[in-house]
Each structure stands twice: as structure tokens, then as C-alpha cells.
Design a protein around this motif. Structure first.
Motif, mmCIF file in Angstrom:
data_model
loop_
_atom_site.group_PDB
_atom_site.id
_atom_site.type_symbol
_atom_site.label_atom_id
_atom_site.label_comp_id
_atom_site.label_asym_id
_atom_site.label_seq_id
_atom_site.Cartn_x
_atom_site.Cartn_y
_atom_site.Cartn_z
ATOM 1 N N LEU A 1 0.926 -1.215 -0.007
ATOM 2 C CA LEU A 1 -0.048 0.082 -0.090
ATOM 3 C C LEU A 1 0.865 1.340 -0.107
ATOM 4 C CD1 LEU A 1 -2.720 -0.911 2.732
ATOM 5 C CD2 LEU A 1 -2.713 -1.292 0.274
ATOM 6 N N LEU A 2 0.473 2.279 -0.685
ATOM 7 C CA LEU A 2 1.283 3.586 -0.691
ATOM 8 C C LEU A 2 0.430 4.555 0.031
ATOM 9 C CD1 LEU A 2 3.578 5.349 -2.001
ATOM 10 C CD2 LEU A 2 1.940 5.600 -3.884
ATOM 11 N N GLY A 3 1.027 5.209 0.861
ATOM 12 C CA GLY A 3 0.720 6.228 1.840
ATOM 13 C C GLY A 3 1.074 7.475 1.346
ATOM 14 N N ALA A 4 0.219 8.685 1.263
ATOM 15 C CA ALA A 4 0.186 9.778 0.816
ATOM 16 C C ALA A 4 -0.608 10.841 1.425
ATOM 17 C CB ALA A 4 0.642 10.147 -0.787
ATOM 18 N N PRO A 5 -0.332 12.220 1.340
ATOM 19 C CA PRO A 5 -1.317 13.137 1.769
ATOM 20 C C PRO A 5 -2.190 13.341 0.369
ATOM 21 C CG PRO A 5 0.915 14.035 2.440
ATOM 22 C CD PRO A 5 1.143 12.976 1.680
ATOM 23 N N LYS A 6 -1.973 13.164 -0.660
ATOM 24 C CA LYS A 6 -2.805 13.222 -1.823
ATOM 25 C C LYS A 6 -1.902 12.913 -3.201
ATOM 26 C CE LYS A 6 -1.976 18.372 -2.670
ATOM 27 N NZ LYS A 6 -2.608 19.624 -2.989
ATOM 28 N N LEU A 7 -2.367 12.593 -4.027
ATOM 29 C CA LEU A 7 -1.865 12.140 -5.180
ATOM 30 C C LEU A 7 -2.175 13.035 -6.627
ATOM 31 C CD1 LEU A 7 -2.205 8.400 -4.728
ATOM 32 C CD2 LEU A 7 -0.125 9.602 -4.296
ATOM 33 N N ASP A 8 -1.111 13.109 -7.196
ATOM 34 C CA ASP A 8 -1.444 13.794 -8.433
ATOM 35 C C ASP A 8 -1.343 12.561 -9.628
ATOM 36 O OD1 ASP A 8 1.283 13.242 -9.543
ATOM 37 O OD2 ASP A 8 1.893 14.900 -8.318
ATOM 38 N N ARG A 9 -1.969 12.842 -10.786
ATOM 39 C CA ARG A 9 -2.118 11.917 -11.855
ATOM 40 C C ARG A 9 -0.747 11.008 -12.049
ATOM 41 N NH1 ARG A 9 -6.411 10.390 -14.813
ATOM 42 N NH2 ARG A 9 -5.855 9.021 -16.864
ATOM 43 N N ARG A 10 0.223 11.932 -12.266
ATOM 44 C CA ARG A 10 1.669 11.329 -12.649
ATOM 45 C C ARG A 10 1.894 10.332 -11.637
ATOM 46 N NH1 ARG A 10 6.993 14.686 -12.927
ATOM 47 N NH2 ARG A 10 6.705 14.873 -10.869
ATOM 48 N N THR A 11 1.929 10.368 -10.188
ATOM 49 C CA THR A 11 2.133 9.754 -9.189
ATOM 50 C C THR A 11 1.210 8.485 -9.082
ATOM 51 O OG1 THR A 11 2.856 11.532 -7.790
ATOM 52 C CG2 THR A 11 2.705 9.435 -6.851
ATOM 53 N N MET A 12 -0.172 8.576 -9.444
ATOM 54 C CA MET A 12 -0.975 7.554 -9.664
ATOM 55 C C MET A 12 -0.327 6.609 -10.764
ATOM 56 S SD MET A 12 -4.738 8.844 -9.125
ATOM 57 C CE MET A 12 -4.737 10.094 -10.137
ATOM 58 N N ARG A 13 0.005 7.080 -11.989
ATOM 59 C CA ARG A 13 0.412 6.294 -12.902
ATOM 60 C C ARG A 13 1.563 5.610 -12.530
ATOM 61 N NH1 ARG A 13 0.992 9.912 -16.451
ATOM 62 N NH2 ARG A 13 3.211 10.209 -16.640
ATOM 63 N N ASP A 14 2.773 6.424 -12.146
ATOM 64 C CA ASP A 14 3.927 5.435 -11.790
ATOM 65 C C ASP A 14 3.702 4.465 -10.479
ATOM 66 O OD1 ASP A 14 5.130 7.404 -13.448
ATOM 67 O OD2 ASP A 14 5.983 8.686 -11.676
ATOM 68 N N ALA A 15 2.770 4.906 -9.429
ATOM 69 C CA ALA A 15 2.448 3.852 -8.715
ATOM 70 C C ALA A 15 1.758 2.616 -9.058
ATOM 71 C CB ALA A 15 1.302 4.293 -7.551
ATOM 72 N N VAL A 16 0.713 2.722 -10.214
ATOM 73 C CA VAL A 16 0.156 1.551 -10.829
ATOM 74 C C VAL A 16 1.158 0.914 -11.666
ATOM 75 C CG1 VAL A 16 -1.343 1.051 -12.667
ATOM 76 C CG2 VAL A 16 -2.017 2.717 -10.843
ATOM 77 N N GLU A 17 2.063 1.484 -12.409
ATOM 78 C CA GLU A 17 3.349 0.604 -12.813
ATOM 79 C C GLU A 17 4.140 0.138 -12.048
ATOM 80 O OE1 GLU A 17 4.994 3.832 -15.062
ATOM 81 O OE2 GLU A 17 3.302 3.994 -16.696
ATOM 82 N N ALA A 18 4.369 0.489 -10.740
ATOM 83 C CA ALA A 18 5.401 -0.038 -9.895
ATOM 84 C C ALA A 18 4.412 -1.238 -9.293
ATOM 85 C CB ALA A 18 5.664 0.823 -8.991
ATOM 86 N N GLY A 19 3.414 -1.127 -9.366
ATOM 87 C CA GLY A 19 2.654 -2.337 -8.613
ATOM 88 C C GLY A 19 2.010 -1.974 -7.214
ATOM 89 N N ILE A 20 0.995 -1.570 -6.961
ATOM 90 C CA ILE A 20 0.504 -1.594 -5.503
ATOM 91 C C ILE A 20 -1.042 -1.980 -5.609
ATOM 92 C CG2 ILE A 20 1.437 0.842 -5.259
ATOM 93 C CD1 ILE A 20 -1.025 2.293 -5.743
ATOM 94 N N GLU A 21 -1.402 -2.457 -4.263
ATOM 95 C CA GLU A 21 -2.851 -3.146 -4.183
ATOM 96 C C GLU A 21 -3.805 -2.004 -3.350
ATOM 97 O OE1 GLU A 21 -0.425 -6.291 -5.348
ATOM 98 O OE2 GLU A 21 0.126 -5.231 -3.704
ATOM 99 N N GLY A 22 -3.079 -0.754 -3.039
ATOM 100 C CA GLY A 22 -4.086 0.065 -2.460
ATOM 101 C C GLY A 22 -3.225 1.326 -2.012
ATOM 102 N N VAL A 23 -3.890 2.307 -1.550
ATOM 103 C CA VAL A 23 -3.516 3.488 -1.174
ATOM 104 C C VAL A 23 -4.209 3.928 0.063
ATOM 105 C CG1 VAL A 23 -2.746 4.323 -3.421
ATOM 106 C CG2 VAL A 23 -5.299 4.709 -2.540
#
Length: 487
Positions: free
Chosen positions: A92-114
Motif C-alpha cells: 500500500l502507498l501512503g500520501a497526503p494526496k496524489l497527482d495523476r503522474r504519481t498515480m500512474r507511476d504507482a500503478v506501473e510499480a505495482g500497488i494493491e491500495g493507497v
């Protein structure tokens, strides 16, 4: 998932912030996990994943002074044929908020949740319970950001999800005294297997009883709620001003909105990556009549304007909110101990608008594309920093020290520049259009492509002809009386 199911499982929490770690530990404690291991270093995190084999890993976005996404990618890449836990473990990735670029990078890295930081205990427990019951990789497709739906999953994805569910259901660790990253974990016990092989996503759903199908959909909705919580705009963020018609702006793609089940307050998410438009043709400006008050000053030679780089304004929606006070404390400790303790502040797109940074020492920080708009940086020390394309519009830089820093493409429009030191800095393509400089030091600076049109440089120190002849000037640019330009 019950408390009894977790009494032999381990959580690994990776974050630079000890306060975040303690908050997460207190929040997760009621779930009954046997061990909670914390770590604040990227390399140790990857090593712990492959040695302790935790059942779930929580990674903060700013781990180790950099984006936690790169740590997640390193975990996934660490998997081998003999030990593929890094590929299968739930992250799981934790953050105050996400922009679209970070969402795309996180998906490509492989996450199951935020999950949101600071931690909401009840929500974090709910996310962990839901994800461990039905772990699925997140996807970002069109307007959807959330757990993979059946139509998003290929045969390979289905096999991977089956293996991940088997890992989630397995017994990996016995209770132990492991609490910190430098301690060795206990041996691994055999994992339970036995998930049925699904030939296709349609067959998978068709094979589920009505009750299980309903439960499957409900879990998908619950897991998506957490994702949308991170997309709510910052309530204190200012609305961006509409760009002036005369400014060249890069062409942006349409901005899709992120949707998801019953998530409230869905907002449009901007395209986070807009490449700077290089090579824009700028028409030569008409010659203006030199005002009488500057007629006695040597007029700079006006070269026909050619292709230049144009740095786009920073999109406020792309900025990342940070815990400034905690980051400053960690950075100060890092500076004072010569890098032995604390952590360097290194965050792209940091939101420092309206911040009070008076007298703060941020030497050697990395704040590329950061926004210091309206910030008070009076007497701040920003030496040897990477401030590429930073936004200092309307900021107070009186007596600030920006020596030997990377400021290429930075914007200083309407900033207060009194006794500001730029000694040896890279100011290529920086924007000083219409600015007034009072006793500022430009000794040894790189001014290639810097915009000084309509600027008053009469009191600047350390400026020589070769510097200004590489910059952009016009007949209204006022230069020191001692400065002689080549004919």
C-alpha cells in the motif's frame, strides 16, 4: 479477516517519519498482527521484504527523501525465481494526496491500495482488512483509479492475483521480538496453497455464487473509496489564475476525471506531466523608442530572438502537500550532522506556497518544480540546491542566499529581490521579466536565455558583458552604467 487470522502475520511500515510510523502502529494494533516492523531506508526495506517476508508492506510517498514509488518498484524488481515474495507481497502507498503522474507511476510499480497520511486509524484498518481479503493490483484506466476489475485483468494477471491471495492466506511468521529494521526475523513457515485456476475473468465471475459475487463487488467498492480520498483537493490550495493570452503554453491533453463506485466529491485530475515546449518560435519585437531618462545609458545590443525553451507555469493541482515543520527538522538535523542523521529534503513538486521560511537553512535540498509563490524566504539559505523550474512568483527573497544553486527555468516575476545572492548559480532560461534588482549579486552566474526584458539591472553587482549578451534583453532593459556591450 479476523484478529485470529493475523496472529502469525507481519506488517512492514517504511517511512521517513517516526511520527507516521507510530500512528500507523497504533492504528493497526487492534487487527492483532504478530509483528510491526518499521524502517526508514529504501535499501533496508527491500532487504526486509525478501528476508522477513512480511504479509503486507506500507510505504510512505516520501521514504528516504525520495518518492516511495521508486522503493515499491525496487521491491518488485528484487523478486527472483528462488524468492518471488517481492513480486507477490501486498503493498500500500501512503500520501497526503496524489497527482495523476504519481498515480500512474504507482500503478506501473505495482500497488494493491493507497491510504491517506496523516493516518486515519479506522480507515487504515478497513483498507488493510479489505485488501488482505481480496488483494488486487490497482489500475489507472481512463477515469478509473482503483482495484483491478475483471475486465482489466488478463490471464497472466489472474494467475498473479491467485498466487497473491495464496500468499495473503499463508502463515509466514511466528510471533517474534522483531521491531526494528536491524534485527533478524524468524524463519518462514510453509504457505497454504490451493486456489482454483480461473481460465478467464468472465468464467471467474460466473463461477461465483450470488452471495460471493455481491461480496466481491462490495469489496471492490470499499477498496476504491480509499483511493478517492487521496484525490480530494487541498482546501487551502488557491485556484490557478487563467494564463495570459500572450504567454505560450504547451498543448495539454483533455483532463479526465477519476471515478469510482460511491466515492464522493469526485474532481478532475490534471495531466501531471506536461513536457516543456522547447523550440517555440518567438517573433522579433518591434523596436521601442528609448525613454529620455535612460538615453544616456548604453543600450544593449538587441539580437533577433530565436528558438528558446519556454517553461510552463506549475499547475497548482500537481503540487504535493508536505509536512513542512517535520521536513525542516529532519533536513536541519541532516545538515548539522553532515548527513549522518536526519534526511535531506528532496521532493519534486513540493507545495511551499505562502510558507514562512524566513532564516531557514535549506542548503543542498532538492525541490525541483516546487512552488514558493507568496512565500517569505527573507534571509533564507538555499545554497547548492536543485531548484530547477521552481516558482518564486510574488515571493520575498530579500537577503536570501541562492549561491551555486540550479535555478534553470525558475520564475521570479514580481518577487522582492533586495540584496539577494545568486553567486555562481545556473539561471539559464530563468524569467526576470520586468524585475527590479536592488544590490543583487550575479557574479559568475549562467544567464544563457534568461529573460531580462524591461528589467532594471542598474544596481546589480558582478555582472559582465558576456553574461548579459547571452541573455534576452530589449531596449527597455536598464544596465549598470559601467557595463559596455560589444557592438
Amino acid at each position: 479477516m479476523t484478529v485470529q487470522d493475523n496472529n502469525n502475520k507481519t506488517v512492514l511500515y517504511a517511512d521517513y517519519s517516526e511520527r507516521n510510523s507510530l500512528s500507523a502502529k497504533e492504528a493497526i494494533e487492534p487487527l492483532g498482527f504478530a509483528d510491526f516492523v518499521s524502517c526508514d531506508d529504501r535499501e533496508q526495506t527491500v532487504e526486509l521484504v525478501n528476508t522477513l517476508k512480511p504479509d503486507i508492506v506500507l510505504v510512505g510517498l516520501y521514504l528516504d527523501g525520495m518518492r516511495g514509488v521508486s522503493t515499491i518498484r525496487a521491491i518488485r524488481d528484487s523478486a527472483t525465481v528462488a524468492n518471488h515474495h517481492g513480486k507477490d507481497v501486498i503493498i500500500l502507498l501512503g500520501a497526503p494526496k496524489l497527482d495523476r503522474r504519481t498515480m500512474r507511476d504507482a500503478v506501473e510499480a505495482g500497488i494493491e491500495g493507497v491510504f491517506r497520511q496523516p493516518v486515519d486509524p479506522a480507515r487504515l484498518r478497513k483498507i488493510i482488512t479489505s485488501v488482505m481479503e481480496n488483494p488486487r493490483r490497482f489500475v489507472l484506466k481512463d477515469e478509473y483509479f482503483g482495484p483491478a476489475r475483471p475486465e482489466d485483468m488478463s490471464e497472466e494477471d489472474l494467475e498473479q492475483e491467485k498466487r497473491r491471495r495464496a500468499v495473503s492466506a499463508s502463515v509466514t511468521l511466528k510471533p517474534s521480538a522483531v521491531r526494528r529494521a536491524n534485527k533478524t526475523g524468524p524463519s518462514q513457515q510453509p504457505k497454504k496453497t490451493g486456489s482454483k485456476n480461473n481460465p478467464s475473468s468472465e468464467a471467474k465471475l460466473a463461477s461465483l455464487p450470488d452471495g460471493d459475487l455481491t461480496s466481491h463487488k462490495e469489496r471492490s467498492i470499499k477498496a476504491a473509496i480509499a483511493a478517492r480520498e487521496l484525490l480530494k483537493p487541498d482546501p487551502v490550495a488557491k485556484k490557478p489564475k487563467p494564463p495570459a493570452a500572450k504567454k505560450a503554453k504547451p498543448t495539454a491533453k483533455p483532463k479526465p476525471a477519476v471515478s469510482g463506485a460511491d466515492i464522493p466529491d469526485a474532481k478532475e485530475i490534471p495531466e501531471a506531466e506536461q513536457e516543456p515546449t522547447a523550440g517555440i518560435e518567438v517573433a522579433p519585437q518591434e523596436q521601442k523608442k528609448v525613454p529620455a531618462r535612460v538615453a544616456q545609458e548604453p543600450a544593449p545590443k538587441i539580437e533577433p530572438e530565436t528558438k528558446i525553451e519556454v517553461t510552463p507555469e506549475i499547475d497548482p493541482e500537481e503540487l504535493i502537500a508536505i509536512n513542512l515543520q517535520e521536513a525542516l527538522i529532519d533536513h536541519r538535523l541532516w545538515v548539522d550532522t553532515g548527513g549522518k542523521e536526519g534526511s535531506v529534503m528532496s521532493i519534486d513538486h513540493a507545495d511551499l506556497r505562502d510558507s514562512d521560511l524566513e532564516g531557514v537553512d535549506l542548503s543542498r535540498c532538492g525541490l525541483r518544480f516546487a512552488s514558493f509563490k507568496n512565500a517569505n524566504c527573507k534571509q533564507a539559505v538555499l545554497r547548492r540546491c536543485d531548484l530547477t523550474a521552481a516558482d518564486f512568483v510574488d515571493s520575498n527573497l530579500e537577503s536570501a542566499n541562492l549561491a551555486a544553486s540550479r535555478l534553470s527555468g525558475a520564475r521570479f516575476n514580481s518577487a522582492i529581490l533586495h540584496n539577494t545572492v545568486f553567486l555562481g548559480s545556473d539561471l539559464s532560461n530563468a524569467n526576470f521579466n520586468g524585475m527590479q534588482f536592488v544590490n543583487c549579486d550575479f557574479s559568475g552566474t549562467n544567464l544563457a536565455g534568461a529573460d531580462f526584458r524591461d528589467a532594471d539591472l542598474t544596481s546589480v553587482r558582478g555582472l559582465f558583458a558576456e553574461q548579459i549578451q547571452r541573455a534576452r534583453v530589449n531596449v527597455n532593459t536598464r544596465l549598470p552604467s559601467s557595463l559596455k556591450l560589444r557592438e
